[in-house]
Design a protein around this motif. Structure first.
Motif, PDB file in Angstrom:
ATOM      1  N   GLY A  61      -7.400 -55.591  53.797  1.00 40.89           N
ATOM      2  CA  GLY A  61      -7.055 -55.348  52.497  1.00 40.89           C
ATOM      3  C   GLY A  61      -5.370 -55.402  52.375  1.00 40.89           C
ATOM      4  N   SER A  62      -5.102 -55.820  51.209  1.00 42.17           N
ATOM      5  CA  SER A  62      -3.495 -55.466  51.030  1.00 42.17           C
ATOM      6  C   SER A  62      -3.153 -55.588  49.604  1.00 42.17           C
ATOM      7  N   GLN A  63      -2.465 -54.803  49.335  1.00 34.83           N
ATOM      8  CA  GLN A  63      -1.988 -54.330  47.878  1.00 34.83           C
ATOM      9  C   GLN A  63      -0.461 -54.317  47.782  1.00 34.83           C
ATOM     10  N   HIS A  64       0.213 -54.894  46.895  1.00 31.49           N
ATOM     11  CA  HIS A  64       1.411 -54.957  46.732  1.00 31.49           C
ATOM     12  C   HIS A  64       1.847 -54.673  45.362  1.00 31.49           C
ATOM     13  N   ILE A  65       2.045 -53.278  44.890  1.00 31.60           N
ATOM     14  CA  ILE A  65       2.120 -52.845  43.623  1.00 31.60           C
ATOM     15  C   ILE A  65       3.754 -53.169  43.182  1.00 31.60           C
ATOM     16  N   PRO A  66       3.880 -53.691  42.101  1.00 33.82           N
ATOM     17  CA  PRO A  66       3.158 -54.236  40.742  1.00 33.82           C
ATOM     18  C   PRO A  66       2.496 -55.662  40.968  1.00 33.82           C
ATOM     19  N   TYR A  67       2.912 -56.337  42.057  1.00 34.48           N
ATOM     20  CA  TYR A  67       2.431 -57.738  42.135  1.00 34.48           C
ATOM     21  C   TYR A  67       1.072 -57.917  42.646  1.00 34.48           C
ATOM     22  N   GLN A  68       0.531 -57.381  43.209  1.00 36.43           N
ATOM     23  CA  GLN A  68      -1.055 -57.392  43.599  1.00 36.43           C
ATOM     24  C   GLN A  68      -1.794 -56.211  43.446  1.00 36.43           C
ATOM     25  N   VAL A 134      13.973 -50.715  48.966  1.00 40.32           N
ATOM     26  CA  VAL A 134      13.552 -49.875  49.862  1.00 40.32           C
ATOM     27  C   VAL A 134      11.961 -49.711  49.717  1.00 40.32           C
ATOM     28  N   MET A 135      11.176 -49.992  50.706  1.00 45.78           N
ATOM     29  CA  MET A 135       9.785 -50.182  50.696  1.00 45.78           C
ATOM     30  C   MET A 135       9.125 -49.030  51.630  1.00 45.78           C
ATOM     31  N   MET A 136       7.783 -48.878  50.905  1.00 43.29           N
ATOM     32  CA  MET A 136       7.125 -47.633  51.580  1.00 43.29           C
ATOM     33  C   MET A 136       5.703 -48.414  51.944  1.00 43.29           C
ATOM     34  N   GLU A 137       5.117 -48.759  52.965  1.00 42.59           N
ATOM     35  CA  GLU A 137       4.059 -49.060  53.582  1.00 42.59           C
ATOM     36  C   GLU A 137       3.191 -48.041  53.992  1.00 42.59           C
ATOM     37  N   VAL A 138       1.942 -48.149  53.284  1.00 41.77           N
ATOM     38  CA  VAL A 138       0.854 -47.080  53.776  1.00 41.77           C
ATOM     39  C   VAL A 138      -0.221 -47.737  54.483  1.00 41.77           C
ATOM     40  N   ILE A 139      -0.354 -47.405  55.572  1.00 45.29           N
ATOM     41  CA  ILE A 139      -1.135 -48.197  56.555  1.00 45.29           C
ATOM     42  C   ILE A 139      -2.434 -47.473  56.863  1.00 45.29           C
ATOM     43  N   GLU A 140      -3.673 -48.068  56.458  1.00 46.79           N
ATOM     44  CA  GLU A 140      -4.974 -47.227  57.186  1.00 46.79           C
ATOM     45  C   GLU A 140      -5.411 -48.098  58.410  1.00 46.79           C
ATOM     46  N   VAL A 141      -5.881 -47.425  59.250  1.00 46.93           N
ATOM     47  CA  VAL A 141      -6.197 -47.821  60.641  1.00 46.93           C
ATOM     48  C   VAL A 141      -7.683 -47.420  61.223  1.00 46.93           C
ATOM     49  N   GLU A 142      -8.265 -48.730  61.669  1.00 48.87           N
ATOM     50  CA  GLU A 142      -9.785 -48.456  61.957  1.00 48.87           C
ATOM     51  C   GLU A 142      -9.800 -49.241  63.389  1.00 48.87           C
ATOM     52  N   ASN A 143     -10.421 -48.307  64.199  1.00 44.96           N
ATOM     53  CA  ASN A 143     -10.481 -48.891  65.666  1.00 44.96           C
ATOM     54  C   ASN A 143      -9.279 -49.639  66.150  1.00 44.96           C
ATOM     55  N   ALA A 147      -6.474 -52.176  58.728  1.00 39.60           N
ATOM     56  CA  ALA A 147      -7.500 -52.305  58.015  1.00 39.60           C
ATOM     57  C   ALA A 147      -7.078 -52.401  56.417  1.00 39.60           C
ATOM     58  N   MET A 148      -5.956 -51.572  56.206  1.00 37.89           N
ATOM     59  CA  MET A 148      -5.333 -51.463  54.769  1.00 37.89           C
ATOM     60  C   MET A 148      -3.889 -51.499  54.768  1.00 37.89           C
ATOM     61  N   ILE A 149      -3.395 -52.367  53.740  1.00 42.17           N
ATOM     62  CA  ILE A 149      -1.949 -52.160  53.646  1.00 42.17           C
ATOM     63  C   ILE A 149      -1.441 -51.961  52.354  1.00 42.17           C
ATOM     64  N   ARG A 150      -0.730 -50.792  51.845  1.00 48.92           N
ATOM     65  CA  ARG A 150      -0.409 -50.730  50.542  1.00 48.92           C
ATOM     66  C   ARG A 150       1.212 -50.550  50.347  1.00 48.92           C
ATOM     67  N   LYS A 151       1.843 -51.600  49.713  1.00 50.45           N
ATOM     68  CA  LYS A 151       3.075 -51.595  49.855  1.00 50.45           C
ATOM     69  C   LYS A 151       3.686 -51.128  48.240  1.00 50.45           C
TER      70      LYS A 151
END
Length: 154
Positions: A61-68, A134-143, A147-151
């Protein structure tokens, strides 16, 4: 005899579990940053893109606030990212990025904060672009995979 067999299996399982190297999330976070920024370089191509995509789950999954704003994970998440990133691949004539911080959250995720500067030609409008952010990416990891990228922008 049964007791000895059971004890032997328990010992083998215990030593096998201890022999496995633990997943080093800090090293993975730094490698993720390196491969992600490589896709933004002026000479980036399919090799850099596929190296980055290999770090992701198929249903990423990917989320890029405010664009996505949609953060849904779908079965073809990686396929969608490949399509979207391919459109912009090679659009930069200049790209520089500096990793500012890395934050590790137990074994389930990490965040990277970085500053980047880019120049190039937008592939759709053909207009010159230039930005610093300046960006912050919060990444969730599975195995062991992303699994998820939030920018987020600062």
């Amino acid at each position: 005899m049964r007791l000895l067999l059971t004890l032997g299996m328990v010992l083998v399982a215990t030593f096998s579990a201890q022999a496995e190297e633990p997943f080093d999330l800090k090293t993975f976070a730094q490698y993720y940053y390196k491969t992600m920024t490589a896709t933004q370089a002026p000479n980036a191509g399919a090799k850099e893109l596929e190296t980055y995509l290999a770090l992701l789950t198929d249903d990423v999954g990917s989320q890029h606030i405010p664009y996505q704003i949609d953060d849904s994970r779908t079965a073809d998440g990686k396929k969608q990212m490949r399509k979207g990133m391919s459109f912009y691949l090679g659009a930069h004539t200049h790209y520089k990025s500096e990793l500012l911080n890395t934050f590790i959250f137990n074994n389930s995720g990490f965040a990277i904060r970085y500053k980047n500067h880019a120049k190039g030609i937008h592939p759709q409008s053909k207009q010159p672009i230039e930005y610093t952010s300046v960006m912050m990416e919060v990444i969730e990891v599975e195995n062991g995979k992303v699994a998820m990228i939030r920018k987020y922008h600062e």
